[in-house]
Design a protein around this motif. Structure first.
Motif, short mmCIF file in Angstrom:
data_model
loop_
_atom_site.label_atom_id
_atom_site.label_comp_id
_atom_site.label_asym_id
_atom_site.label_seq_id
_atom_site.Cartn_x
_atom_site.Cartn_y
_atom_site.Cartn_z
N THR A 109 42.63 44.59 43.26
CA THR A 109 41.93 43.45 42.66
C THR A 109 42.51 42.14 43.19
O THR A 109 41.76 41.22 43.53
CB THR A 109 42.03 43.51 41.12
OG1 THR A 109 41.46 44.75 40.70
CG2 THR A 109 41.27 42.37 40.47
N GLU A 110 43.84 42.08 43.31
CA GLU A 110 44.40 40.82 43.83
C GLU A 110 44.02 40.60 45.30
O GLU A 110 43.67 39.49 45.69
CB GLU A 110 45.92 40.76 43.67
CG GLU A 110 46.40 39.36 44.03
CD GLU A 110 47.90 39.17 43.95
OE1 GLU A 110 48.62 39.64 44.85
OE2 GLU A 110 48.35 38.52 43.00
N LYS A 113 40.51 39.32 45.30
CA LYS A 113 40.41 37.91 44.89
C LYS A 113 40.82 36.98 46.03
O LYS A 113 40.20 35.94 46.25
CB LYS A 113 41.30 37.65 43.67
CG LYS A 113 40.70 38.19 42.37
CD LYS A 113 41.63 37.92 41.20
CE LYS A 113 41.00 38.43 39.91
NZ LYS A 113 41.93 38.44 38.79
N ASP A 117 38.08 34.45 47.72
CA ASP A 117 38.37 33.02 47.67
C ASP A 117 38.30 32.42 49.09
O ASP A 117 37.72 31.36 49.31
CB ASP A 117 39.78 32.81 47.07
CG ASP A 117 40.02 31.37 46.71
OD1 ASP A 117 39.53 30.96 45.65
OD2 ASP A 117 40.66 30.64 47.50
N SER A 142 37.41 47.10 39.30
CA SER A 142 38.13 46.10 40.09
C SER A 142 37.14 44.99 40.53
O SER A 142 37.44 43.81 40.40
CB SER A 142 38.77 46.78 41.30
OG SER A 142 39.18 45.83 42.24
N TYR A 143 35.97 45.39 41.00
CA TYR A 143 35.01 44.39 41.50
C TYR A 143 34.50 43.51 40.35
O TYR A 143 34.29 42.31 40.53
CB TYR A 143 33.84 45.08 42.22
CG TYR A 143 34.28 46.08 43.27
CD1 TYR A 143 35.45 45.87 44.00
CD2 TYR A 143 33.56 47.25 43.52
CE1 TYR A 143 35.88 46.78 44.95
CE2 TYR A 143 33.99 48.16 44.46
CZ TYR A 143 35.16 47.93 45.17
OH TYR A 143 35.59 48.84 46.11
N LYS A 145 36.23 42.66 37.78
CA LYS A 145 37.30 41.71 37.46
C LYS A 145 37.32 40.54 38.46
O LYS A 145 37.65 39.43 38.09
CB LYS A 145 38.67 42.42 37.45
CG LYS A 145 38.89 43.18 36.15
CD LYS A 145 40.33 43.52 35.95
CE LYS A 145 40.70 44.67 36.86
NZ LYS A 145 42.10 45.09 36.70
N ILE A 146 36.94 40.84 39.70
CA ILE A 146 36.87 39.76 40.70
C ILE A 146 35.70 38.82 40.37
O ILE A 146 35.76 37.64 40.63
CB ILE A 146 36.72 40.36 42.12
CG1 ILE A 146 37.96 41.17 42.47
CG2 ILE A 146 36.44 39.28 43.15
CD1 ILE A 146 37.81 42.04 43.73
N TYR A 177 31.37 32.16 41.32
CA TYR A 177 32.80 32.32 41.59
C TYR A 177 33.55 31.03 41.22
O TYR A 177 34.56 31.07 40.51
CB TYR A 177 33.02 32.66 43.07
CG TYR A 177 34.47 32.67 43.43
CD1 TYR A 177 35.29 33.74 43.07
CD2 TYR A 177 35.06 31.58 44.07
CE1 TYR A 177 36.64 33.74 43.37
CE2 TYR A 177 36.40 31.57 44.36
CZ TYR A 177 37.19 32.65 44.00
OH TYR A 177 38.53 32.63 44.28
N LYS A 180 33.80 30.51 37.50
CA LYS A 180 34.82 31.40 36.92
C LYS A 180 36.22 30.82 37.15
O LYS A 180 37.07 30.83 36.25
CB LYS A 180 34.70 32.79 37.59
CG LYS A 180 35.44 33.91 36.88
CD LYS A 180 35.01 35.25 37.49
CE LYS A 180 36.12 36.27 37.48
NZ LYS A 180 36.26 37.18 36.47
N GLN A 181 36.45 30.25 38.33
CA GLN A 181 37.76 29.66 38.63
C GLN A 181 38.02 28.44 37.75
O GLN A 181 39.10 28.25 37.22
CB GLN A 181 37.82 29.21 40.11
CG GLN A 181 37.70 30.32 41.10
CD GLN A 181 38.71 31.43 40.85
OE1 GLN A 181 39.90 31.19 40.84
NE2 GLN A 181 38.24 32.63 40.60
N LYS A 184 39.15 29.04 34.10
CA LYS A 184 40.43 29.71 33.84
C LYS A 184 41.40 28.83 33.07
O LYS A 184 41.44 27.63 33.29
CB LYS A 184 41.07 30.14 35.18
CG LYS A 184 40.57 31.50 35.60
CD LYS A 184 41.32 31.98 36.80
CE LYS A 184 40.80 33.35 37.21
NZ LYS A 184 41.25 33.72 38.55
#
Ligand SMILES: CC(C)(COP(=O)(O)OP(=O)(O)OC[C@H]1O[C@@H](n2cnc3c(N)ncnc32)[C@H](O)[C@@H]1OP(=O)(O)O)[C@@H](O)C(=O)NCCC(=O)NCCS
Length: 184
Positions: A109-110, A113, A117, A142-143, A145-146, A177, A180-181, A184
């Protein structure tokens, strides 16, 4: 030319090296790995073929492929964006953590991301999409969560060990995207 390195808390994404080839051969000979990829039940890859693949990945302008290393420098997989030169500003996403010891601990997942990005901010992509076989629940989680959303499925598209499976289509748009950022 200076090669791009993307650093996270758990993983570092770096250019592929020819010395990575042997590990790819080992991972891609494992049916527990390839049953999630489009390479299931295919003949084993030779070291020469794998080295050729790495050279090609490094030369192609339409693909960006990174090796995934843990923060302490252990090579555990690869992650890529393909079709990045599309006039539509879309690209496809693909990932493999080949070393099974590292599954389910947040590395994939990391890595996802970091490259997503990069795709939206540096490559100025508009949309990134992927295909995943329906039984790959770990991948789909995982996808999600991204930030990928399920967009549809090709029903019974893949034949694996005598059984048909759906191929799930997921996608993420740049504005989703960035939103979502910002939240946070
Ligand atoms: C798919 C893949 C990239 C995911 O990376 P990962 O590092 O294993 O996944 P993460 O740990 O980041 O996240 C996986 C999520 O699935 C969950 N999960 C872990 N193991 C699971 C399992 N056996 N079944 C269902 N869910 C599982 C985790 O709990 C996690 O969600 P959570 O954080 O909400 O709990 C990696 O497992 C992989 O490369 N697998 C083999 C090849 C592959 O499937 N490639 C993708 C083809 S589309």
């Amino acid at each position: 030319m200076k090669s791009t390195v993307l650093r996270g808390k758990k993983v570092v994404l770096r250019s592929l090296k020819l010395s990575d080839a042997a590990r790819f051969c080992q991972w891609l000979a494992d049916p527990e790995v390839t049953k999630f990829l489009d390479m299931y039940n295919q003949p084993a890859l030779t070291l020469a073929a794998e080295r050729k693949w790495i050279t090609q990945q490094r030369q192609r302008k339409d693909i960006i492929t990174f090796a995934i290393d843990t923060i302490d420098g252990t090579h555990i997989g690869s992650v890529a964006l393909r079709h990045i030169t599309s006039p539509h500003r879309h690209a496809s996403y693909g990932i493999m953590i080949g070393d099974k010891k590292y599954w389910g601990q947040g590395y994939g997942t990391e890595a996802g991301k970091l490259i997503i990005d990069y795709g939206f901010r540096k490559l100025k992509l508009h949309r990134i999409y992927l295909y995943v076989i329906a039984y790959n629940i770990r991948g789909q989680k995982s996808y999600e969560k991204i930030g990928f959303k399920v967009e549809g499925r090709f029903r019974e598209h893949l034949l694996v060990d005598g059984q048909y499976h759906d191929r799930v289509v997921m996608g993420i748009l740049k504005n989703e995207y960035l939103k979502k950022q910002n939240n946070k």
